[in-house]
Motif scaffolding. Structure first.
Motif, PDB file in Angstrom:
ATOM      1  N   ILE A  72       8.959  56.207 -75.894  1.00  0.00           N
ATOM      2  CA  ILE A  72       7.818  56.760 -76.837  1.00  0.00           C
ATOM      3  C   ILE A  72       8.267  56.223 -78.262  1.00  0.00           C
ATOM      4  CG2 ILE A  72       6.601  58.577 -77.907  1.00  0.00           C
ATOM      5  CD1 ILE A  72       6.811  59.998 -75.072  1.00  0.00           C
ATOM      6  N   GLU A  73       6.975  55.783 -78.955  1.00  0.00           N
ATOM      7  CA  GLU A  73       7.176  55.356 -80.395  1.00  0.00           C
ATOM      8  C   GLU A  73       5.890  55.939 -80.982  1.00  0.00           C
ATOM      9  OE1 GLU A  73       9.249  54.462 -82.749  1.00  0.00           O
ATOM     10  OE2 GLU A  73      11.066  54.130 -80.954  1.00  0.00           O
ATOM     11  N   GLY A  74       5.946  57.060 -81.701  1.00  0.00           N
ATOM     12  CA  GLY A  74       4.858  57.524 -82.180  1.00  0.00           C
ATOM     13  C   GLY A  74       3.699  57.924 -81.441  1.00  0.00           C
ATOM     14  N   GLU A  75       2.702  57.130 -81.290  1.00  0.00           N
ATOM     15  CA  GLU A  75       1.493  57.570 -80.627  1.00  0.00           C
ATOM     16  C   GLU A  75       1.408  56.556 -79.605  1.00  0.00           C
ATOM     17  OE1 GLU A  75      -0.548  60.525 -80.663  1.00  0.00           O
ATOM     18  OE2 GLU A  75       1.118  61.065 -82.221  1.00  0.00           O
ATOM     19  N   LEU A  76       2.384  55.962 -79.148  1.00  0.00           N
ATOM     20  CA  LEU A  76       2.519  54.979 -78.017  1.00  0.00           C
ATOM     21  C   LEU A  76       3.474  55.231 -77.113  1.00  0.00           C
ATOM     22  CD1 LEU A  76       1.643  51.394 -79.729  1.00  0.00           C
ATOM     23  CD2 LEU A  76       0.224  52.799 -78.651  1.00  0.00           C
ATOM     24  N   GLY A  77       3.158  54.966 -75.852  1.00  0.00           N
ATOM     25  CA  GLY A  77       4.299  55.200 -75.031  1.00  0.00           C
ATOM     26  C   GLY A  77       4.294  54.222 -73.623  1.00  0.00           C
ATOM     27  N   ALA A  78       5.369  53.962 -73.014  1.00  0.00           N
ATOM     28  CA  ALA A  78       5.354  53.053 -72.016  1.00  0.00           C
ATOM     29  C   ALA A  78       6.611  53.851 -71.045  1.00  0.00           C
ATOM     30  CB  ALA A  78       5.693  51.702 -72.422  1.00  0.00           C
ATOM     31  N   PHE A  79       6.142  53.365 -69.709  1.00  0.00           N
ATOM     32  CA  PHE A  79       7.200  53.581 -68.782  1.00  0.00           C
ATOM     33  C   PHE A  79       7.282  52.581 -67.674  1.00  0.00           C
ATOM     34  CE2 PHE A  79       3.692  55.998 -66.844  1.00  0.00           C
ATOM     35  CZ  PHE A  79       3.894  55.543 -65.565  1.00  0.00           C
ATOM     36  N   ALA A  80       8.481  52.253 -67.172  1.00  0.00           N
ATOM     37  CA  ALA A  80       8.580  51.194 -66.221  1.00  0.00           C
ATOM     38  C   ALA A  80       9.292  51.963 -64.840  1.00  0.00           C
ATOM     39  CB  ALA A  80       9.673  50.012 -66.669  1.00  0.00           C
ATOM     40  N   THR A  81       8.787  51.450 -63.950  1.00  0.00           N
ATOM     41  CA  THR A  81       9.688  51.836 -62.650  1.00  0.00           C
ATOM     42  C   THR A  81      10.544  50.552 -62.219  1.00  0.00           C
ATOM     43  OG1 THR A  81       7.874  51.109 -61.021  1.00  0.00           O
ATOM     44  CG2 THR A  81       7.943  53.420 -61.899  1.00  0.00           C
ATOM     45  N   THR A  82      11.586  50.937 -61.699  1.00  0.00           N
ATOM     46  CA  THR A  82      12.530  49.667 -61.227  1.00  0.00           C
ATOM     47  C   THR A  82      13.169  50.033 -59.799  1.00  0.00           C
ATOM     48  OG1 THR A  82      14.710  50.706 -62.115  1.00  0.00           O
ATOM     49  CG2 THR A  82      13.181  49.649 -63.609  1.00  0.00           C
ATOM     50  N   ASP A  83      13.550  49.060 -59.293  1.00  0.00           N
ATOM     51  CA  ASP A  83      14.520  49.034 -58.165  1.00  0.00           C
ATOM     52  C   ASP A  83      15.997  49.724 -58.490  1.00  0.00           C
ATOM     53  OD1 ASP A  83      12.826  48.184 -56.344  1.00  0.00           O
ATOM     54  OD2 ASP A  83      13.456  46.007 -56.601  1.00  0.00           O
ATOM     55  N   ARG A  84      16.875  50.030 -57.718  1.00  0.00           N
ATOM     56  CA  ARG A  84      18.004  50.664 -58.047  1.00  0.00           C
ATOM     57  C   ARG A  84      18.793  49.465 -58.811  1.00  0.00           C
ATOM     58  NH1 ARG A  84      20.192  54.828 -55.941  1.00  0.00           N
ATOM     59  NH2 ARG A  84      21.999  54.126 -55.748  1.00  0.00           N
ATOM     60  N   MET A  85      19.325  49.902 -60.178  1.00  0.00           N
ATOM     61  CA  MET A  85      20.137  49.070 -61.015  1.00  0.00           C
ATOM     62  C   MET A  85      21.237  49.779 -61.422  1.00  0.00           C
ATOM     63  SD  MET A  85      17.125  48.382 -63.839  1.00  0.00           S
ATOM     64  CE  MET A  85      17.946  48.241 -65.270  1.00  0.00           C
ATOM     65  N   PRO A  86      22.159  49.282 -62.098  1.00  0.00           N
ATOM     66  CA  PRO A  86      23.195  49.982 -63.033  1.00  0.00           C
ATOM     67  C   PRO A  86      22.506  50.655 -64.069  1.00  0.00           C
ATOM     68  CG  PRO A  86      23.899  47.554 -62.740  1.00  0.00           C
ATOM     69  CD  PRO A  86      22.285  47.920 -62.372  1.00  0.00           C
ATOM     70  N   ILE A  87      22.927  51.927 -64.282  1.00  0.00           N
ATOM     71  CA  ILE A  87      22.471  53.056 -65.040  1.00  0.00           C
ATOM     72  C   ILE A  87      22.677  52.629 -66.580  1.00  0.00           C
ATOM     73  CG2 ILE A  87      24.411  54.622 -65.295  1.00  0.00           C
ATOM     74  CD1 ILE A  87      20.837  55.916 -64.893  1.00  0.00           C
ATOM     75  N   ALA A  88      23.721  51.731 -66.824  1.00  0.00           N
ATOM     76  CA  ALA A  88      24.087  51.310 -68.197  1.00  0.00           C
ATOM     77  C   ALA A  88      23.116  50.423 -68.636  1.00  0.00           C
ATOM     78  CB  ALA A  88      25.581  50.655 -68.131  1.00  0.00           C
ATOM     79  N   GLU A  89      22.196  49.865 -67.828  1.00  0.00           N
ATOM     80  CA  GLU A  89      21.300  48.850 -68.430  1.00  0.00           C
ATOM     81  C   GLU A  89      20.186  49.518 -69.119  1.00  0.00           C
ATOM     82  OE1 GLU A  89      20.310  45.839 -65.448  1.00  0.00           O
ATOM     83  OE2 GLU A  89      22.525  45.735 -64.876  1.00  0.00           O
ATOM     84  N   PHE A  90      19.801  50.701 -68.781  1.00  0.00           N
ATOM     85  CA  PHE A  90      18.683  51.194 -69.271  1.00  0.00           C
ATOM     86  C   PHE A  90      18.744  51.404 -70.644  1.00  0.00           C
ATOM     87  CE2 PHE A  90      18.055  52.666 -64.968  1.00  0.00           C
ATOM     88  CZ  PHE A  90      17.105  52.443 -64.780  1.00  0.00           C
ATOM     89  N   ASN A  91      19.643  51.418 -71.702  1.00  0.00           N
ATOM     90  CA  ASN A  91      19.816  50.990 -73.199  1.00  0.00           C
ATOM     91  C   ASN A  91      18.977  50.165 -73.488  1.00  0.00           C
ATOM     92  OD1 ASN A  91      20.260  52.353 -75.608  1.00  0.00           O
ATOM     93  ND2 ASN A  91      22.089  50.898 -75.873  1.00  0.00           N
ATOM     94  N   GLU A  92      19.260  48.920 -72.868  1.00  0.00           N
ATOM     95  CA  GLU A  92      18.600  47.620 -73.241  1.00  0.00           C
ATOM     96  C   GLU A  92      17.242  47.740 -72.939  1.00  0.00           C
ATOM     97  OE1 GLU A  92      18.763  42.875 -71.905  1.00  0.00           O
ATOM     98  OE2 GLU A  92      20.372  44.062 -71.423  1.00  0.00           O
TER      99      GLU A  92
END
Length: 129
Positions: A90-110
């Protein structure tokens, strides 16, 4: 033109670059509306996107509740499921979410950094909401 129209190309591009083929879906949302920007071709429409959005909208106010925490500034949320993840930014008044297959948790920062950058840029350009 809506905020979702302005987000579609840059947000899908940024998230696809960060996640690759593990991206299942991508949704942008405001307090009042939402749009599914991407759905991987091997998935069927019909998921309860509105239910997910209703839950994610709750975090517009919660993000500010974490202000001043000794943990620092809120950045993003990841929810783990048996077959994949949901990552929300979320940034200010905008948000987004993505759904993913299984992947390394460390990649979520990027992933979240890419999402937040696009949300911030579109918002700063004064797009209609």
């Amino acid at each position: 033109m809506t905020v979702h129209d302005d987000l579609r190309e840059p947000l899908v591009s940024a998230v696809r670059t960060a996640i690759g083929d593990d991206l299942r879906s991508l949704v942008s949302f405001t307090r009042d509306d939402f749009e599914q920007l991407y759905l991987r071709s091997d998935l069927e429409r019909g998921a309860d996107v509105e239910g997910f959005v209703g839950n994610e909208r709750l975090w517009f106010d919660a993000v500010t509740a974490y202000g001043g925490s000794e943990l620092g500034e809120y950045q993003f949320t990841v929810r783990a499921f048996t077959d994949g993840y949901v990552v929300r930014a979320i940034e200010g008044e905008l948000g987004a979410f993505a759904t993913t297959d299984r992947m390394p948790i460390a990649e979520f920062n990027e992933v979240a950094s890419a999402m937040r950058g696009v949300l911030r840029e579109v918002q700063e350009n004064g797009v209609e909401q």
